[in-house]
Scaffold this motif. Structure first.
Motif, short mmCIF file in Angstrom:
data_model
loop_
_atom_site.label_atom_id
_atom_site.label_comp_id
_atom_site.label_asym_id
_atom_site.label_seq_id
_atom_site.Cartn_x
_atom_site.Cartn_y
_atom_site.Cartn_z
N GLY A 12 0.80 -1.22 0.00
CA GLY A 12 0.00 0.00 0.00
C GLY A 12 0.83 1.28 0.00
N ALA A 13 2.16 1.15 0.01
CA ALA A 13 3.01 2.35 0.03
C ALA A 13 3.01 3.06 -1.32
CB ALA A 13 4.44 1.99 0.42
N GLY A 14 2.58 2.34 -2.37
CA GLY A 14 2.54 2.96 -3.70
C GLY A 14 3.62 2.45 -4.63
N LYS A 15 4.23 1.32 -4.30
CA LYS A 15 5.30 0.78 -5.15
C LYS A 15 4.80 0.50 -6.57
CE LYS A 15 6.24 -2.87 -2.71
NZ LYS A 15 5.30 -2.69 -1.59
N GLY A 16 3.64 -0.19 -6.65
CA GLY A 16 3.11 -0.56 -7.97
C GLY A 16 2.76 0.67 -8.80
N ARG A 125 -5.06 2.75 3.03
CA ARG A 125 -4.92 2.70 1.57
C ARG A 125 -5.31 1.35 1.00
NH1 ARG A 125 0.78 5.42 -0.11
NH2 ARG A 125 0.44 7.51 0.73
N LEU A 126 -4.89 0.27 1.69
CA LEU A 126 -5.17 -1.07 1.16
C LEU A 126 -6.67 -1.33 1.08
CD1 LEU A 126 -2.54 -3.43 2.80
CD2 LEU A 126 -2.60 -2.59 0.47
N ALA A 163 -7.55 -10.75 -4.39
CA ALA A 163 -8.05 -11.75 -3.44
C ALA A 163 -7.36 -11.60 -2.09
CB ALA A 163 -7.82 -13.15 -3.99
N ASP A 164 -6.09 -11.12 -2.08
CA ASP A 164 -5.40 -10.99 -0.80
C ASP A 164 -5.57 -9.60 -0.20
OD1 ASP A 164 -3.74 -9.66 -2.56
OD2 ASP A 164 -1.90 -10.65 -1.95
N ASP A 165 -6.51 -8.81 -0.72
CA ASP A 165 -6.81 -7.51 -0.13
C ASP A 165 -7.99 -7.60 0.85
OD1 ASP A 165 -4.79 -5.86 -0.93
OD2 ASP A 165 -5.84 -5.00 -2.64
N GLN A 170 -4.60 -8.29 4.81
CA GLN A 170 -3.89 -6.99 4.74
C GLN A 170 -3.05 -6.78 5.99
OE1 GLN A 170 -7.10 -4.26 4.38
NE2 GLN A 170 -7.46 -4.77 2.25
N ARG A 171 -3.69 -7.02 7.17
CA ARG A 171 -2.96 -6.83 8.43
C ARG A 171 -1.76 -7.75 8.50
NH1 ARG A 171 -5.38 -3.61 12.09
NH2 ARG A 171 -7.55 -3.21 11.63
#
Ligand code: AMP
Length: 218
Positions: A12-16, A125-126, A163-165, A170-171
């Motif tokens: 969620g830091a914005g890498k993508g 964000r996530l 699916a993993d969001d 996320q936690r």
């Protein structure tokens, strides 16, 4: 020599988002291990089947599997334009393997960029994240919405939630990040390769800071 850069930061830091923008701005392709794993899941390959249970739980896929996949991606023509690594390396053995792989080909990392975002902001964000299945662009319902709800601005792809969001995963991914990936930051910091960027600036400002740091390093 081609330019190789590592982008680090929590989920969620914005890498993508930033890797895609850097790809367009600098012409260096993004290599995202999460995307490579998801492609393998979709195509139901053996690698995908191995990775699935780790991904679904928010845990890291074992190093040897991940490193093998990156080696394959970089083989032959796969590295001629350099790379922006997104989500790799996530452990110290992966960082050492990357260094060894690049050295084998007479290459080395130019710089490691850490997009720093606080934990509570990552969670926020996530929760609202949507992805385009065609081009991989990432949107957020509040912070970076598409022009038309549920549709990619660029290619009209129908946005989906990973699916993993889910909240629990996320936690777990954020915990795994702070436990297992933070040592990689120290590893690069000790080598004097780490540049820290404030990831809570606007998307454009983060891109500008990243571009400046890459230009400085090359
Ligand atoms: P990402 O899209 O980067 O958030 O990655 C999604 C999931 O893929 C992670 O939660 C891990 O299960 C797996 N994964 C991606 N990159 C790596 C890596 N470098 N090492 C281990 N597992 C990874």
């Amino acid at each position: 020599m081609a330019t190789f850069v590592v982008l680090m930061g929590g989920p969620g830091a914005g890498k993508g988002t930033q890797a895609k923008r850097l790809e367009r701005e600098l012409g260096i392709p993004q290599i995202a291990t999460g995307d490579l794993f998801r492609e393998n899941l979709q195509n139901n390959t053996e690698l995908g089947q191995t990775a699935r249970k780790y991904m679904d739980a928010g845990e890291l896929v074992p190093d040897e599997v991940t490193i093998g996949m990156v080696r394959q991606r970089l083989s032959g023509e796969g590295r001629s334009q350099g790379a922006i690594f997104d989500g790799f390396p996530r452990t110290c053995p992966q960082a050492e393997a990357l260094e060894a792989l690049l050295a084998e080909w007479g290459e080395k990392l130019a710089v490691v960029l850490y997009i720093n975002v606080r934990r509570d902001v990552l969670l926020q964000r996530l929760a609202g994240r949507w992805t385009c299945p065609i081009c991989g662009r990432v949107y957020h319902v509040l912070f970076n919405p598409p022009k038309e709800a549920g549709v990619c601005d660029v290619d009209g792809g129908k946005l989906f939630q990973r699916a993993d969001d889910t909240e629990e995963t996320q936690r777990r991914r954020i915990d795994v990040y702070f436990e297992q990936t933070a040592p990689v930051l120290d590893y690069y910091r000790e080598q004097g390769m780490l540049v820290e960027i404030d990831g809570e600036q606007s998307i454009e400002e983060v891109t500008e800071s990243l571009v400046a740091a890459i230009r400085d390093a090359t």
